[in-house]
Design an enzyme around this catalytic site. Structure first.
Site, PDB file in Angstrom:
ATOM      1  N   HIS A  22      -4.071   2.517  -4.828  1.00 54.74           N
ATOM      2  CA  HIS A  22      -5.676   1.680  -4.497  1.00 54.74           C
ATOM      3  C   HIS A  22      -6.878   1.371  -6.116  1.00 54.74           C
ATOM      4  CE1 HIS A  22      -4.401   1.362  -0.763  1.00 54.74           C
ATOM      5  NE2 HIS A  22      -4.911   0.247  -0.808  1.00 54.74           N
ATOM      6  N   ASP A  91      -5.231  -2.401   4.606  1.00 56.48           N
ATOM      7  CA  ASP A  91      -5.231  -1.090   3.868  1.00 56.48           C
ATOM      8  C   ASP A  91      -5.243  -0.342   4.593  1.00 56.48           C
ATOM      9  OD1 ASP A  91      -6.085  -2.322   1.015  1.00 56.48           O
ATOM     10  OD2 ASP A  91      -8.152  -2.542   1.446  1.00 56.48           O
TER      11      ASP A  91
END
EC number: 2.3.1.-
Length: 167
Positions: A22, A91
């Site tokens: 990320h 996510d």
């Protein structure tokens, strides 16, 4: 928006910054993935001794938005996050080894759900793999039946979307 909203956004951003995958992603993608999750309350954040250790978010899509998401993972609008009953993990961030705990908590919170995600490896960001998960109380036979139904519907929708020619 209030102080708790910004604290939550800060905790999630901090986890993103500590994730090998990320941390390479843009602020725009962070906003597209995190803000709808917060606003729709479609997330789980694990805190240990005041420190964020894991986070996940999900969208409940209809088939049309599912196809749209697969084609472009940054394409969902705020409203599309709650367009159906086909749950997708958007996510999954657990940079400190708390992935299994997050998985356990999600299985407890959603024991009868089928959930899918597109998984990326840090060294292969352009290639994703669709993975399937089941809630803790869902038996294997029922889960397989749902998996197969979802897969068939998705394959048909993708085939129609891309106008594949069968040889």
């Amino acid at each position: 928006m209030n102080q708790s909203y910004f604290n939550l956004l800060g905790n999630i951003t901090w986890l993103w910054m500590n994730s090998p995958l990320h941390k390479e992603w843009s602020c725009e993608l962070l906003a597209r993935n995190v803000i709808p999750a917060i606003e729709n309350e479609q997330y789980m954040l694990l805190i240990d001794d005041g420190i964020p250790v894991a986070y996940c978010s999900w969208a409940d899509l209809n088939l049309e938005n599912e196809v749209k998401y697969i084609k472009d993972i940054s394409s969902l609008t705020l409203e599309e996050w709650q367009s159906g009953d086909r749950r997708w993990i958007i996510d999954w961030v657990a940079p400190f080894g708390h992935s299994q705990l997050l998985y356990k908590k999600m299985c407890q919170k959603y024991p009868d759900m089928i959930v899918r995600s597109i998984r990326f490896q840090p060294n292969q960001k352009s290639v994703g793999k669709i993975s399937y998960f089941k809630g803790g109380k869902l038996d294997k036979k029922t889960a397989k039946k749902r998996f197969d139904t979802y897969q068939e519907e998705l394959a048909t929708a993708l085939k129609n979307e891309f106008n594949f020619i069968k040889k």
